[in-house]
Design a protein around this motif. Structure first.
Motif, short mmCIF file in Angstrom:
data_model
loop_
_atom_site.label_atom_id
_atom_site.label_comp_id
_atom_site.label_asym_id
_atom_site.label_seq_id
_atom_site.Cartn_x
_atom_site.Cartn_y
_atom_site.Cartn_z
N GLY A 45 27.48 84.65 -5.10
CA GLY A 45 28.67 84.80 -4.69
C GLY A 45 29.24 85.15 -3.33
O GLY A 45 28.15 85.41 -2.44
N GLY A 47 32.45 87.19 -0.57
CA GLY A 47 33.70 88.08 -0.63
C GLY A 47 33.59 88.92 0.62
O GLY A 47 33.05 88.54 1.61
N ALA A 59 27.88 86.90 1.69
CA ALA A 59 27.53 85.94 0.75
C ALA A 59 26.04 86.37 0.40
O ALA A 59 25.67 86.93 0.56
N ASP A 76 38.79 89.66 -2.18
CA ASP A 76 38.78 88.05 -2.09
C ASP A 76 37.49 87.61 -2.36
O ASP A 76 36.72 86.83 -1.76
N PHE A 77 36.90 88.31 -3.67
CA PHE A 77 35.34 87.83 -4.02
C PHE A 77 35.31 86.71 -4.99
O PHE A 77 36.28 86.74 -5.86
N SER A 78 34.28 86.02 -5.17
CA SER A 78 34.24 84.76 -5.94
C SER A 78 33.92 85.33 -7.29
O SER A 78 33.48 86.44 -7.60
N ASP A 79 34.43 84.41 -8.60
CA ASP A 79 34.06 84.87 -9.90
C ASP A 79 32.70 85.12 -10.22
O ASP A 79 32.38 85.74 -11.26
N ASP A 80 31.88 84.62 -9.43
CA ASP A 80 30.37 84.81 -9.65
C ASP A 80 29.67 85.76 -8.95
O ASP A 80 28.44 85.87 -9.16
N LEU A 81 30.32 86.81 -8.31
CA LEU A 81 29.66 87.99 -7.92
C LEU A 81 28.98 88.67 -8.36
O LEU A 81 29.13 89.17 -9.75
#
Length: 95
Positions: A45, A47, A59, A76-81
């Motif tokens: 992920g 963010g 990242a 602002d982090f991705s769903d897969d973090l």
């Protein structure tokens, strides 16, 4: 995750002051300052880490540091973090 208790992290190792957890944050991610210094090893992920008035993009593969007592959270982090959250050292940080 989450665990049956609704936790978004799972303890992997605890020894002395060392506390390592696998963590999967969800928005909104608000945290209180911690007593110990803290590392985040980003597994997957991306963010932004907001810490002490700074914004640090991250990242997968990055290692982040937050000093004890500093307010911080992810934005602002991705769903897969997913990351390893590592507390260590004495209360108040190692300075």
């Amino acid at each position: 995750m989450p665990t049956s208790e609704g936790e978004r992290s799972v303890l992997a190792l605890k020894r002395g002051t060392l506390d390592v957890r696998l963590s999967v944050p969800v928005p909104p991610n608000r945290q209180t300052p911690h007593e110990q210094d803290e590392l985040y090893a980003v597994i997957c992920g991306a963010g932004v880490l907001i810490h002490g008035g700074e914004r640090t993009a991250f990242a997968a593969g990055d290692l982040l540091f937050v000093a004890a007592g500093v307010e911080h959270h992810y934005a602002d982090f991705s769903d897969d973090l997913a990351l390893w959250r590592i507390f260590y050292g004495k209360a108040g940080g190692e300075g």
